[in-house]
Write an enzyme that holds these catalytic residues in place. Structure first.
Site, short mmCIF file in Angstrom:
data_model
loop_
_atom_site.label_atom_id
_atom_site.label_comp_id
_atom_site.label_asym_id
_atom_site.label_seq_id
_atom_site.Cartn_x
_atom_site.Cartn_y
_atom_site.Cartn_z
N HIS A 262 -50.03 47.79 95.39
CA HIS A 262 -49.01 47.28 94.47
C HIS A 262 -49.14 48.07 93.17
CE1 HIS A 262 -46.95 44.43 91.82
NE2 HIS A 262 -46.69 43.60 92.82
N ARG A 285 -40.57 43.20 86.48
CA ARG A 285 -39.68 44.38 86.56
C ARG A 285 -38.30 43.95 87.04
NH1 ARG A 285 -42.34 47.50 90.61
NH2 ARG A 285 -44.06 46.02 90.66
C1 SIN Z 1 -45.37 39.94 96.67
O1 SIN Z 1 -46.47 40.39 96.95
O2 SIN Z 1 -44.49 39.76 97.51
C2 SIN Z 1 -45.00 39.64 95.25
C3 SIN Z 1 -46.12 39.91 94.36
C4 SIN Z 1 -45.63 40.01 92.97
O3 SIN Z 1 -45.44 38.97 92.34
O4 SIN Z 1 -45.44 41.14 92.50
#
Ligand code: SIN
Ligand code: FAD
Length: 484
Positions: A262, A285
């Protein structure tokens, strides 16, 4: 209730809770086991929300539809889907179709039957529409809201027994079950609680595995499948993955090398060397936030897929110079007042933790910042197209940038977040062996499973898979229980 007559659900995150809720609806007893001291797993930490399309909560004018969500999911899955053939291709396609076509019902089920507020919808990376649902201003974060609603109703159920601090260490085969006079049932061996020495206990019954992924298993499965990710911090606690427990009884695994990094875990200035980071939710974002390098320049469409945004960070931003033993990059997440107001619940928490702060453009003293923000404001106003291709801007409202313009900023870096690979299941959540045959009496759902997301999971689709395949696992384990 006799535990012998129960279905055994391993893992108390969202997938396990959804399977259990279905089983209890059929008046079938459930023993839920979790190695952690508290229930909820990673699910309770979920910060951006759950996908669904089309739902009554989405902005009506954007005209979302299941086939658009389907196309986004297929595109994001990339090569593992595109390169697969025959039965494997069909299996992946069926999982994706099941996920997407059940998504609206999953959101309705949580909202209408479990009472969870999912009325705010944001557009996350790789999505062509806003379809990630969370609660409105002042509500609990989505993971906490969903998990606590399900747990609260299960806690009222006499048929439900939750055993925390209870780690499953082995799956007992049907052959062993036969030898033990358990009618060929599978079982699980659990380690005794601390202070109980080496005592182990074996529970027999239909099994639903919902034990999550291995994004925190730095020196185990991650080192085995993705040694190149060594040194990158994680959003997951350091715990071992459980896929090998199922492989030991014949389950096939797939895509184990597909690990999601991420792009935005918070770098806490007070603890730069922390290996486990708080996540800067992608919703920040989605609501309008942008990413800046060390000079204050944008370098990517912040709503591209996570895979693409992470690659851009690593290619364009400078590595952090401080010696931490970690690989981190110098990136800031910035929001204007419009984006901040739309993310108030998140922002209040991050500011309270000292991870984001309110400041002004002038105070930030990044050489390129003012030009960058004016350029971006002009893109949002439609005066110029974005050179990085961003087309959705959330709630950004800043039009004329001055050194007094108020902004909110935090330092972020890529973090190992989610594992797309795992045990192979079919659309009935049955665990399959290497020949593609279901292993009798064994289901799995959630992040422990593999193949659905291919090389990139879309934000919001993990909570969704837990609800969709968790409920399917519960339904099918209930039918099996009634039959046997
Ligand atoms: C996710 O992992 O689907 C969302 C995580 C986030 O809040 O960026
Ligand atoms: P988990 O919720 O992780 O639960 C697994 C449980 O199994 C754990 O409680 C664990 O202790 C237990 N367990 C494991 N092994 C054993 C064993 N051997 N014996 C007994 N118990 C065991 N996804 C989204 O879709 N939207 C989001 O907004 C979102 N935000 C996220 C934010 C963060 C910070 C993180 C870390 C993830 C986020 N995700 C999000 C991803 C998503 O939360 C998880 O992938 C998902 O919740 C996994 O659910 P699960 O039920 O499969 O596993």
């Amino acid at each position: 209730m006799s535990p012998e007559q129960a279905v055994i659900v391993i893992g108390s995150g969202l997938a396990g809770l959804c399977a259990t809720t279905q089983l209890i609806a059929h008046r079938i007893p459930v023993v839920m086991l979790d190695r952690a001291a508290k229930p909820g797993g990673n699910s309770i930490k979920a910060s951006s929300g759950i996908n669904g399309a089309p739902t009554r909560f989405q902005p009506p004018l954007q005209n979302d539809a299941a086939d658009l969500f389907l196309a986004d999911t297929r595109r994001s899955a990339g090569r593992p889907l595109a390169a697969s053939v025959d039965a494997e291709r069909a299996r992946r396609e069926t999982l994706i179709t099941t996920l997407v076509t059940s998504s609206a019902e999953a959101v309705d089920w949580l909202a209408d039957e479990q009472g969870v507020d999912l009325s705010t919808v944001a557009q996350l990376g790789g999505h062509s529409r806003a379809r990630t649902h969370r609660g409105g201003a002042g509500q609990k974060p989505p993971g906490f809201a969903i998990v606590s609603a399900l747990l609260e109703s299960l806690d009222r159920e006499p048929l439900f027994q939750l055993r925390t601090n209870t780690r499953v260490t082995r799956v007992v085969t049907a052959k062993e079950g036969q030898e033990e006079g358990k009618g060929g049932m599978l079982g699980v061996e659990v380690a005794g609680q601390e202070g109980e020495g080496n005592r182990t206990e074996t529970l027999y019954g239909p099994l639903v595995f919902a034990t999550g992924g291995f994004a925190g298993d730095t020196h185990g499965l991650l080192e085995k499948y993705r040694p190149d990710l060594a040194g990158i911090p994680s959003t997951n606690d350091a715990r071992e993955g459980t896929q090998p427990l199922l492989e030991a009884v014949g389950a096939a695994v797939v895509d184990m090398e597909q690990v999601q990094v991420h792009p935005t875990g918070f770098v806490d200035a007070k603890d730069l060397a922390a290996r486990v980071k708080f996540l800067a939710a992608e919703a920040l974002r989605g609501e309008g936030g942008i990413l800046l390098d060390g000079r204050g320049r944008r370098f990517v469409d912040e709503l591209a897929t996570r895979e693409q945004v992470t690659a851009a960070v690593m290619a364009s931003a400078s590595p952090l110079e401080e010696e931490t033993g970690l690989r981190q990059w110098d990136v800031s997440l910035l929001m204007d007042e419009g984006a901040a107001a739309a993310s108030k619940t998140h922002l209040d928490f991050y500011r309270w933790k000292g991870l984001m702060r309110k400041t002004t453009v002038g105070e930030l003293a990044l050489p390129a910042l003012r030009d960058t923000l004016q350029g971006y404001a002009d893109v949002v106003s439609g005066k110029t197209p974005d050179v990085f291709g961003r087309t959705a801007f959330g709630n950004w409202t800043l039009k004329e940038v001055s050194s007094d313009s108020v902004v909110y900023v935090g330092k972020v870096t890529p973090v190992v977040h989610f594992t797309m690979g795992g045990v192979v299941i079919n659309e009935q959540s049955q665990v399959l062996d290497k020949d593609g045959a279901p292993i009798q009496g064994l289901w799995a759902a959630g992040e422990i499973t593999g193949g659905l997301h291919g090389q990139n999971r879309l934000g919001g689709s993990s909570l969704l898979e837990c609800v969709v395949f968790g409920r399917i696992a519960g339904e099918n384990a209930a039918a099996f229980h009634q039959e046997h």
